[in-house]
Design a protein around this motif. Sequence first.
Motif, short mmCIF file in Angstrom:
data_model
loop_
_atom_site.label_atom_id
_atom_site.label_comp_id
_atom_site.label_asym_id
_atom_site.label_seq_id
_atom_site.Cartn_x
_atom_site.Cartn_y
_atom_site.Cartn_z
N GLN A 190 -32.34 55.37 30.99
CA GLN A 190 -31.55 54.32 31.62
C GLN A 190 -31.72 52.98 30.93
O GLN A 190 -30.75 52.28 30.65
N SER A 191 -32.97 52.60 30.63
CA SER A 191 -33.21 51.26 30.09
C SER A 191 -32.70 51.11 28.66
O SER A 191 -32.30 50.01 28.25
N THR A 192 -32.69 52.19 27.89
CA THR A 192 -32.15 52.12 26.53
C THR A 192 -30.65 51.87 26.56
O THR A 192 -30.13 51.01 25.83
N LEU A 193 -29.96 52.61 27.40
CA LEU A 193 -28.52 52.37 27.53
C LEU A 193 -28.25 50.96 28.05
O LEU A 193 -27.35 50.26 27.56
N ASP A 194 -29.06 50.51 29.00
CA ASP A 194 -28.94 49.16 29.53
C ASP A 194 -29.10 48.11 28.43
O ASP A 194 -28.31 47.17 28.31
N GLY A 195 -30.10 48.29 27.57
CA GLY A 195 -30.34 47.33 26.49
C GLY A 195 -29.20 47.27 25.51
O GLY A 195 -28.78 46.18 25.07
N ILE A 196 -28.66 48.43 25.14
CA ILE A 196 -27.53 48.47 24.20
C ILE A 196 -26.32 47.77 24.80
O ILE A 196 -25.64 46.99 24.13
N LEU A 197 -26.05 48.03 26.07
CA LEU A 197 -24.89 47.42 26.72
C LEU A 197 -25.05 45.91 26.85
O LEU A 197 -24.10 45.15 26.64
N ARG A 198 -26.24 45.44 27.20
CA ARG A 198 -26.46 44.00 27.33
C ARG A 198 -26.32 43.31 25.98
O ARG A 198 -25.80 42.19 25.89
N ALA A 199 -26.79 43.97 24.93
CA ALA A 199 -26.75 43.34 23.60
C ALA A 199 -25.34 43.33 23.01
O ALA A 199 -24.97 42.40 22.28
N THR A 200 -24.54 44.36 23.30
CA THR A 200 -23.27 44.53 22.58
C THR A 200 -22.03 44.52 23.46
O THR A 200 -20.94 44.24 22.96
N ASN A 201 -22.17 44.90 24.72
CA ASN A 201 -21.01 45.11 25.61
C ASN A 201 -20.05 46.15 25.04
O ASN A 201 -18.85 46.12 25.28
N ALA A 341 -33.69 43.58 24.77
CA ALA A 341 -32.40 43.12 25.28
C ALA A 341 -32.25 43.30 26.78
O ALA A 341 -31.37 42.71 27.39
N ALA A 342 -33.10 44.14 27.37
CA ALA A 342 -33.04 44.36 28.82
C ALA A 342 -34.44 44.13 29.40
O ALA A 342 -35.24 43.40 28.84
N GLU A 343 -34.73 44.75 30.51
CA GLU A 343 -35.98 44.48 31.23
C GLU A 343 -36.93 45.66 31.22
O GLU A 343 -37.88 45.70 32.01
N GLY A 344 -36.68 46.64 30.33
CA GLY A 344 -37.53 47.82 30.35
C GLY A 344 -37.18 48.73 31.52
O GLY A 344 -36.10 48.64 32.11
N HIS A 345 -38.10 49.61 31.85
CA HIS A 345 -37.83 50.61 32.88
C HIS A 345 -37.80 50.00 34.27
O HIS A 345 -38.51 49.03 34.55
N PRO A 346 -37.04 50.60 35.18
CA PRO A 346 -37.07 50.16 36.56
C PRO A 346 -38.48 50.29 37.17
O PRO A 346 -39.24 51.19 36.82
N ALA A 347 -38.77 49.39 38.09
CA ALA A 347 -40.11 49.36 38.70
C ALA A 347 -40.45 50.68 39.38
O ALA A 347 -41.61 51.11 39.38
N SER A 348 -39.45 51.34 39.96
CA SER A 348 -39.73 52.55 40.74
C SER A 348 -40.27 53.68 39.88
O SER A 348 -41.03 54.52 40.36
N VAL A 349 -39.89 53.75 38.60
CA VAL A 349 -40.44 54.78 37.73
C VAL A 349 -41.75 54.32 37.09
O VAL A 349 -42.68 55.12 36.90
N MET A 350 -41.87 53.02 36.80
CA MET A 350 -43.13 52.50 36.29
C MET A 350 -44.24 52.57 37.34
O MET A 350 -45.43 52.53 37.01
N ASP A 351 -43.86 52.68 38.60
CA ASP A 351 -44.82 52.86 39.68
C ASP A 351 -45.74 54.04 39.39
O ASP A 351 -46.96 53.96 39.54
N MET A 352 -45.16 55.16 38.94
CA MET A 352 -45.97 56.34 38.65
C MET A 352 -46.77 56.16 37.36
O MET A 352 -47.94 56.54 37.29
N SER A 353 -46.15 55.59 36.34
CA SER A 353 -46.85 55.40 35.08
C SER A 353 -48.08 54.53 35.26
O SER A 353 -49.17 54.84 34.76
N PHE A 354 -47.92 53.43 35.98
CA PHE A 354 -49.03 52.49 36.13
C PHE A 354 -50.02 52.95 37.19
O PHE A 354 -51.18 52.52 37.18
#
Length: 416
Positions: A190-201, A341-354
């Motif tokens: 999700q965050s990779t697609l988000d970053g590409i879209l924010r950078a380029t539209n 270009a974006a904010e990285g992964h959503p908090a809800s998935v980083m919840d498990m990682s961290f």
Amino acid sequence: MPVLRLIRERFSRERPLAGRRLSACLHVTTETANLAVTLQAGGADVALCASNPLSTQDDVAAHLVKDHGIKVFAIKGEDHATYYEHIRAALAHRPDITMDDGADLVGALHMIALNRLDDLAPPVRQWVEGLSGTERRALVGGVAGSTEETTTGVIRLKAMSRDGVLQFPVIAVNDSDTKHLFDNRYGTGQSTLDGILRATNVLVAGSTMVVAGYGWCGRGFALRARGAGANVLVTEIDPLKALEAQMDGYRVVPMADAARVGDVFVTLTGNLHVIRVEHMRAMKDGAILANSGHFNVEIDLDGLKRAAQGPTPVRELVDEWRLDGKRLFVLADGRLINLAAAEGHPASVMDMSFANQALAAEHVVRHARDLGKDVHRIPRELDAEIARLKLAAMGVAIDTLTPEQQKYLASWEMGT
């Protein structure tokens, strides 16, 4: 981040990290701030530096310093020298435990241990050269253990272990099921697609997206790109992963073939020079190149600089290069597009990682003497507990085995 919150509440009561100095080299984001505060609640004296020059959220860094008294060495957009000055500052904290996302802290400590000072970045090398031999040995010997967040770092650490040079035990957080099956796949996707879209539209629907690498990160991004309407091509070097991609419904081709038809190219391999100049020469006018692997080595930018004219900034984080009369657009200087270009992964998935990171730090404190100088995964019962807590936080209930089912699964005598 409800799982991490529950861990923080327990840490506040039990203080399992009391008296420990912990240096962490992680992306300085809101999610990482929650981890840092959790570690502090457990009693640790925390120092934090960035694991990527473009991933820092400056307001988060300031908040941790001002409101929590946590030492933070990170500035968004910091140059190479400043990045390694911040690594030096984290090492100067003289940690008992290190926490990495890409093995930069551990890598520096091992260059010190092996007396390979010429392999250190100048800010770190100059500081180490001012330390006595006793101080250097104490710096490395004082580390009880480490944790590692990402695939790239784990690869480096396993290479150290294989070569017999690993100086202390490391918990490979990335090997936890509750990390790579969710963070790598759903978070990176999700965050990779988000970053590409924010950078380029750029319009994804109807475009041809080339996904280099079909590990958990690659398959997550391929899934999201296809969901947004892209025609997805996958490149791979592993026959098993290539077969998976083919049977998942993607077209698998060599990069040389993909280069001629792709509109957007995204590298997620952890390897270097996945996209080289010969591939770039074959690309369409206007092709977009992005990276979501940890280091900015997957696109051969040095080769591009020698062969092309540029860069010309055309919008924030988008550089135009002219190669053989065609325009190529490189995003975020080849660095992690999802964080640049974006904010990285959503908090809800980083919840498990961290949650894994926090429990791994506690595990190191409790069991460092029993862990060999090797790369270990977090105990499976802790992995399962994180999944159980996450399901509870999501309001999801699951079945349990009946006594009859338990007996059947444990028996070799019961047949058809």
